[in-house]
Structure formats: structure tokens, C-alpha cells
Design a protein around this motif. Structure first.
Motif, short mmCIF file in Angstrom:
data_model
loop_
_atom_site.label_atom_id
_atom_site.label_comp_id
_atom_site.label_asym_id
_atom_site.label_seq_id
_atom_site.Cartn_x
_atom_site.Cartn_y
_atom_site.Cartn_z
N ASP A 83 0.84 -1.19 0.03
CA ASP A 83 0.05 0.03 -0.01
C ASP A 83 0.92 1.34 -0.02
O ASP A 83 1.98 1.20 0.41
CB ASP A 83 -0.99 0.10 1.21
N SER A 84 0.23 2.39 -0.52
CA SER A 84 0.81 3.58 -0.33
C SER A 84 1.21 4.01 0.97
O SER A 84 0.32 4.10 1.94
CB SER A 84 0.23 4.73 -0.98
N GLY B 142 5.59 4.04 -2.50
CA GLY B 142 4.60 3.04 -2.74
C GLY B 142 4.69 2.26 -4.00
O GLY B 142 5.91 2.39 -4.59
N GLN C 95 1.49 3.70 -8.24
CA GLN C 95 1.28 4.93 -7.56
C GLN C 95 2.31 6.12 -8.38
O GLN C 95 1.98 7.04 -8.53
CB GLN C 95 1.52 4.87 -6.35
N GLN D 261 -6.42 0.11 -7.07
CA GLN D 261 -6.09 -0.81 -5.83
C GLN D 261 -5.86 -2.15 -6.54
O GLN D 261 -6.47 -2.58 -7.42
CB GLN D 261 -6.95 -0.67 -4.95
#
Length: 315
Positions: free
Chosen positions: A233-234, A240, A244, A314
Motif C-alpha cells: 500500500d501507499s 508506494g 502509484q 487498488q
């Protein structure tokens, strides 16, 4: 507004324990455009940046190399001009010049350099730009006498084989005014100039250029990407997964007018940046520019919060 072509590269710390030449050769092989070498001669654990640049140029074939940025208080401008021009001539025109007033006043002073306050440092930087350009000119009977530097020579040279850009590493308002007046580019590190400050800095740079009768679009905008490309995840701006980075760099290019990027993450992340992120950013920027050819305002503040205006997929 004429858009400068996108350039991507890597910024190397001159760490004496790192595989620097191999990293430079990888960057060249991966098709990156630029290789910056951080110049911190007062640090005992670093190799000399200019010597490293010469070695990199000898071991690569196409990538352009620059100090990012040269530590002016420990690099007399006439001597620096000769070194940079010599490397440019020997490499067939593959050198640019990043120049700054030094990040560590204590380290510079301990190493034997002058300790300048803000105003004095800016004046010294401006004088250095004048001397370097004199050195590279075709004039004879050169004379310069400033507050910080003096220079005299019966003739100029050696001249570089191409018009070397002088890109200033400055962050404050007065430094940006100077860059807008005299520089060919601005180098901004993401840790000191996050997106909100980047918007303000771009505006200040443009206004200074216009006051000096210059075209702002002629000034390169170089952003040093101090982050990490990793899976998961960021963890914030420039921290990230590759997807991203693609969204954030695209917004920096299309929405904020950045035209050159130097990756300053870990060397082990260089293949992912060069082979996954860079091609995807080039493709996305080309697609968005083709779809919206009139969008040319580099100051749209969609990254001011440190997040892209695009939604990052995502999963």
C-alpha cells in the motif's frame, strides 16, 4: 507554452561503498537520460564527485551526466568550468552542470571553504554563473571582479562542445528569483520542495524570468524523487508501488510542468523505476497531452496535498 521533452534519470550518492560505476552502466543500459552525482566533498565516506563523473562518462555511451549539485564553496568556478568543459569535450557533449551553494555550512567550513549567509551565498552563486559562462565563451581579455570571486584570462576556454545548461539547486524565494534571472534550469529535491511548495516555486521562477525578459518555458524543471518504489500500500507521496509512481509522476509532468526527474531511491529499485515506471509515465503523459493539447498551465495545484488528483488503482 512549448513543452520541453521529458527526461528521466537517477541521482547517485557518491558513497564509496556502493557499486557506482555498475549502477551508472545499468542506468545507461536501461535507457535513462540523465545521471546526477551528489557532490558532498566534506563527507569522509564519499568519493570525489567530478572524478566519479569522468569515470562514469568513460564507462557509458549515451547517458548525460551532471553534478546534482556541485558544492560551489568547495569548487572554484573557473576550475569547475574547465573540468566540466573538459568532460563535455571528451564525452562528445554528454555533460550538464548543476550548481548550488552547499547544504552543510558546518561541513564546508570544516573542510576549508567559506561560510556564507543566505544573501552572500546567492551573490556568490550569481558571480559563479557569470564566471563559468565567461570561461566557456569565445571572448578574449577576460576580466571579472566581484564580491566573492575574481577571474582574469587572456582568452576563454576550453569551450564545451555543446551549450551546457547551468541548473541551480535552490529552494528559497530569493534563490528562485536568481534562477529565474540567470539559470537554464531549476533542481528541486522532493523532500525540501513537496508538491505545494513546487507550485509556489514554479510561479516564483516564472515571474522572475518574465521580469528579466526571459521565456519561462526555456528553464528546465528538474525534480529529485526522494522516495521508494515498493510493493504494498501507499505510504505517502513517492512511497508506494509502481502504479502509484506512474500516477504521481504523470501529474507532476502534466499538471505541474516538471520536465526532468532524477530518481534518488535505493539502487536496488533502479530496474523497477527505469523499466516499469518510466515507460508507463512517458506513455500516459503522451496520451494526456494528446487528449488535452491546450493544457499548459504548470501551476494547477492538484498535488498540493501530496496526493495525485487521479485515483490510484487498488489491487
Amino acid at each position: 507554452m512549448t513543452r520541453a521533452p521529458l527526461r528521466f534519470g537517477v541521482s547517485l550518492a557518491a558513497d564509496s561503498s556502493a557499486p557506482l560505476i555498475r549502477a551508472a552502466q545499468d542506468a545507461d543500459r536501461f535507457g535513462l537520460d540523465l545521471l546526477g552525482v551528489r557532490d558532498q566533498p566534506y563527507r569522509r565516506d564519499t568519493v570525489d564527485a567530478l572524478t566519479l563523473m569522468a569515470s562514469v562518462l568513460a564507462g557509458t555511451s549515451r547517458i548525460r551526466v551532471l553534478p546534482a549539485v556541485a558544492c560551489l564553496p568547495l569548487r572554484p568556478p573557473a576550475a569547475l568550468a574547465k573540468a566540466i568543459a573538459t568532460m563535455d569535450r571528451l564525452s562528445g557533449g554528454r555533460v550538464e552542470l548543476g550548481l548550488g551553494s552547499g547544504m552543510s555550512p558546518d561541513g564546508i567550513e570544516i573542510y576549508g571553504g567559506p561560510r556564507h549567509g543566505g544573501a552572500a551565498a546567492r551573490r556568490a552563486l550569481e558571480e559563479a554563473v557569470q564566471i563559468i559562462r565567461l570561461h566557456w565563451s569565445d571572448q578574449n581579455g577576460l576580466r571579472f571582479k566581484g564580491e566573492h570571486y575574481r577571474f582574469a584570462a587572456s582568452q576563454a576556454g576550453p569551450a564545451p562542445v555543446h551549450q551546457i545548461g547551468i541548473w541551480l539547486g535552490v529552494t528559497g524565494p530569493r534563490g528562485l528569483d536568481l534562477a529565474g534571472r540567470v539559470a537554464d534550469g531549476w533542481i528541486a529535491p522532493s523532500s525540501l520542495v513537496p508538491p505545494k511548495r513546487l507550485v509556489d516555486g514554479q510561479r516564483r521562477l516564472d515571474e522572475a524570468a518574465l521580469r528579466a525578459g526571459r521565456e519561462p518555458a526555456e528553464i528546465r524543471r528538474v525534480y529529485v524523487l526522494e522516495g521508494a518504489v515498493d510493493e504494498g500500500d501507499s505510504r505517502g507521496f513517492l512511497h508506494g508501488p509502481p502504479r502509484q509512481w506512474v500516477y504521481e509522476l504523470t501529474e507532476l509532468a502534466v499538471g505541474h510542468g516538471v520536465d526532468s526527474f532524477l530518481f534518488a531511491g535505493g539502487l536496488e529499485q533502479l530496474p523497477v523505476f527505469a523499466l516499469e515506471v518510466v515507460p508507463a509515465v512517458r506513455e500516459q503523459v503522451a496520451r494526456e497531452r494528446a487528449a488535452s493539447p491546450q493544457r499548459s498551465d504548470p501551476l494547477e495545484p492538484s498535488l498540493q496535498t501530496g496526493r495525485s488528483s487521479r485515483s490510484v488503482p487498488q489491487g
